[in-house]
Each structure stands twice: as C-alpha cells, then as structure tokens.
Design a protein around this motif. Sequence first.
Motif, mmCIF file in Angstrom:
data_model
loop_
_atom_site.group_PDB
_atom_site.id
_atom_site.type_symbol
_atom_site.label_atom_id
_atom_site.label_comp_id
_atom_site.label_asym_id
_atom_site.label_seq_id
_atom_site.Cartn_x
_atom_site.Cartn_y
_atom_site.Cartn_z
ATOM 1 N N LEU A 116 1.027 -1.197 0.055
ATOM 2 C CA LEU A 116 0.197 -0.039 -0.514
ATOM 3 C C LEU A 116 0.648 0.993 -0.150
ATOM 4 O O LEU A 116 0.519 1.871 -0.672
ATOM 5 C CB LEU A 116 -1.054 0.105 1.294
ATOM 6 C CG LEU A 116 -1.435 1.477 1.221
ATOM 7 C CD1 LEU A 116 -2.448 1.099 0.124
ATOM 8 C CD2 LEU A 116 -2.542 1.205 2.512
ATOM 9 N N THR A 117 1.844 1.200 0.237
ATOM 10 C CA THR A 117 2.399 2.856 0.936
ATOM 11 C C THR A 117 3.716 2.858 -0.345
ATOM 12 O O THR A 117 3.571 3.846 -1.346
ATOM 13 C CB THR A 117 4.054 2.280 1.695
ATOM 14 O OG1 THR A 117 3.757 2.360 2.755
ATOM 15 C CG2 THR A 117 4.955 2.657 1.919
ATOM 16 N N LEU A 118 3.411 1.537 -1.326
ATOM 17 C CA LEU A 118 4.581 1.592 -2.788
ATOM 18 C C LEU A 118 3.540 2.211 -3.665
ATOM 19 O O LEU A 118 3.406 3.269 -4.449
ATOM 20 C CB LEU A 118 4.894 0.196 -3.315
ATOM 21 C CG LEU A 118 6.076 -0.601 -2.938
ATOM 22 C CD1 LEU A 118 6.516 -1.645 -3.050
ATOM 23 C CD2 LEU A 118 7.297 0.706 -3.638
ATOM 24 N N THR A 227 14.092 -2.998 -3.121
ATOM 25 C CA THR A 227 15.017 -1.848 -1.876
ATOM 26 C C THR A 227 13.088 -1.920 -1.310
ATOM 27 O O THR A 227 14.022 -1.810 0.103
ATOM 28 C CB THR A 227 15.457 -0.904 -2.675
ATOM 29 O OG1 THR A 227 14.671 0.114 -2.729
ATOM 30 C CG2 THR A 227 16.914 -1.517 -2.874
ATOM 31 N N SER A 228 12.526 -2.460 -1.280
ATOM 32 C CA SER A 228 11.355 -2.167 -0.996
ATOM 33 C C SER A 228 11.428 -2.753 0.572
ATOM 34 O O SER A 228 10.209 -3.286 0.899
ATOM 35 C CB SER A 228 9.893 -1.594 -1.253
ATOM 36 O OG SER A 228 9.377 -2.879 -1.849
ATOM 37 N N ILE A 232 10.138 -3.808 4.517
ATOM 38 C CA ILE A 232 8.356 -4.980 4.909
ATOM 39 C C ILE A 232 8.788 -5.412 6.554
ATOM 40 O O ILE A 232 8.507 -5.624 7.341
ATOM 41 C CB ILE A 232 8.642 -6.324 3.785
ATOM 42 C CG1 ILE A 232 8.220 -6.125 3.215
ATOM 43 C CG2 ILE A 232 8.418 -7.309 4.898
ATOM 44 C CD1 ILE A 232 7.923 -7.505 1.807
ATOM 45 N N ALA A 233 10.582 -5.575 6.676
ATOM 46 C CA ALA A 233 11.128 -5.840 8.084
ATOM 47 C C ALA A 233 11.029 -4.747 8.903
ATOM 48 O O ALA A 233 10.001 -5.219 9.707
ATOM 49 C CB ALA A 233 11.863 -5.502 8.016
ATOM 50 N N ALA A 293 19.479 -5.646 1.735
ATOM 51 C CA ALA A 293 20.937 -4.829 1.415
ATOM 52 C C ALA A 293 21.346 -5.665 0.245
ATOM 53 O O ALA A 293 21.635 -5.185 -0.038
ATOM 54 C CB ALA A 293 21.198 -5.248 2.267
ATOM 55 N N ALA A 294 20.730 -6.322 -0.454
ATOM 56 C CA ALA A 294 22.266 -7.568 -1.543
ATOM 57 C C ALA A 294 20.804 -6.803 -2.834
ATOM 58 O O ALA A 294 21.690 -6.039 -3.990
ATOM 59 C CB ALA A 294 21.565 -8.987 -1.470
ATOM 60 N N CYS A 295 19.977 -6.306 -2.450
ATOM 61 C CA CYS A 295 18.944 -5.593 -3.575
ATOM 62 C C CYS A 295 19.434 -4.279 -3.879
ATOM 63 O O CYS A 295 19.644 -3.880 -4.995
ATOM 64 C CB CYS A 295 17.641 -6.165 -3.747
ATOM 65 S SG CYS A 295 16.934 -7.631 -3.994
ATOM 66 N N GLU A 296 19.349 -3.615 -2.766
ATOM 67 C CA GLU A 296 20.508 -2.642 -2.686
ATOM 68 C C GLU A 296 21.191 -2.415 -2.996
ATOM 69 O O GLU A 296 21.854 -0.926 -4.638
ATOM 70 C CB GLU A 296 19.980 -1.574 -1.389
ATOM 71 C CG GLU A 296 19.728 0.405 -1.391
ATOM 72 C CD GLU A 296 19.605 0.118 -0.069
ATOM 73 O OE1 GLU A 296 19.375 1.644 0.094
ATOM 74 O OE2 GLU A 296 19.191 -0.381 0.626
#
Length: 306
Positions: A116-118, A227-228, A232-233, A293-296
Amino acid sequence: MSVESSLTLGSVPVDTGRSRSIGRRILGRAARATGFRIGLGLLGVLVLATVLYPELSGLDPGKMDVRARLLPPLFAGPHWSWAHPLGTDQIGRDMLVRCLIGLRYSFLIGGASTALTLVIGCALGMVAGYVGGRTDAVLMRITDAQLSIPMIILAIAVLGVSRPTIPAIILVLGLSNWPVYARVMRSVAMAERGREYVRAAQVSGATHARIVLTLLTPLLVPPILFTSVLDIARMMIFESTLGFLGLGVQPPTPTFGNIIADGRKYLLNAWWIATMPGVFLGLTLIGLNLIGAACERARNAIHGGA
C-alpha cells in the motif's frame, strides 16, 4: 534501433530496453550475492514451516491444556515433551504453532502495508515529479505534513480510538510511510521528464498518462520495489510493537506482539514464552535484511555504472 528494444508511441520509436530489463538486472546481480542466497534460504524455510506445520501437526493454537502448562522446550529442561518441541505457555498452548501462526500474520500485515505504501507513494511522487508546478507544490506540502507525524504516534492515535482489525492496521501502517517513496519517486521523475525519450513521446502525441504508465513506471518502480523488502521488515517490527502495546491484532489470535506481552510475566520461570516469538521475528528480519541489502547494493551498482 531494434524492435525488441523499442516502443512506438504515435509515430516515434522510444527506447525502452532499459525500462524492461532493469528489474531483471537488479535481481540477477543480487542473486549472485551470498547474503541474498542465505536470506532467501532462511525465509524459504520459515515460510514452508508457517504453511505446513500448523496444518500437519493438527494442533490448535488456541487450545488450552492445563495439564501441559509451562512445559519447557526440548533443549531447556527435564520435563519437555515431543508433542510440544518449543514448550507450552501458561495455559498449555503449543508455542511452536502459536509462533508460526503469528509469523503468518506478521508476513501478511508487513507485506500488505508495504504494498500500500508503494502504490500511494510512487503514484503521488510520479505525478508531482512529472507534472510539476502547482500540482507538485500541493502534493509536496501534503507530504511534508505527513512526514511531520511519527508513524508510531499516528498508529497509536488511530488504533487507540478504533477497533484494531487487520485491515485497519494495514491501512494505518501503509498510510504512515508513503512520503518516503513519494520524495524519492518525485526526484527521479523530475530527472527523467527532460530526457529525449520522454520528449520524443510528447512530440509524437502520446498523452501524459500513457507516458507515465508505459515509460516512466517500468523504469523507475523496479529499483524501489526490490529495496522495499527492507520496509517489510520494518513494518513487521511496528506490527509487533503495536501488538505488544495491545493495539495490534487482538487475542485469541496469536501474534508476536501479544505473545511477548503475555510472556513478560513469566520471564523468570518460563522465559521461552516471550523469547520464542522474538527468535522467529529475528530470523525473519535477518532473512529480509540480507535480501534487501543485496538488492540495494545491486541497484546502486547498476545505477552507478549506468
């Protein structure tokens, strides 16, 4: 320009190969990282346990058994039981099943509120950055007002005067974090709107809505989408905090927050009641953070080399 890497808007071909491939490039680069693989494996095990164990065990997370109350985990005492590998709580409910059901709700609320935030943040940021002018000014003032309200204060204020149902919690958490995405999306949309492929689409007669949906959205959303995972965490932590304060999903539905709140009275003689939900939450957050972190890092590397 090849057909595979172009899109015709009106009569002008526009390069969209980068738009279509950026998500795959980020995912492919991230997947080669050791941290990503560890995080994915950890989350995979937790998800499988969450889906399968409560159904296969046949245990009811709300079933009380006073004869089996306060049984310790297998590794923690002489009076353990194979029927309850992580012990039982103060009224004899199985801790493993309760933690896994709590993890289900934590995944649901964390994932749905982040989605929803996205949607809200990316949509408003895209409109503000692409349209500019008065529209941009109004939307950014709304964003500034929202940013001035701490998430936890907003959640307590809203859920404290209403019944904290799952949809209400998702809505509150989702509406409290969108300004961060709106700011990021606005800045990159402003940078992209002056590029040649956007001007070519405008000259060819493409509408603003089509340019935003067909060109900018596929290009700008994937980096933020990957990176979203880190958010979630964060949402799962907030959901557990609200449950601990009594403003989350209400008992008898088990969640990490209300299980920990119940177990704090028994820390001296039954520490596992409050500890086990924390262990499951911690493992989940480790998995999500390793993936995020890997995606970022992959996103930053791709944009740095672009």
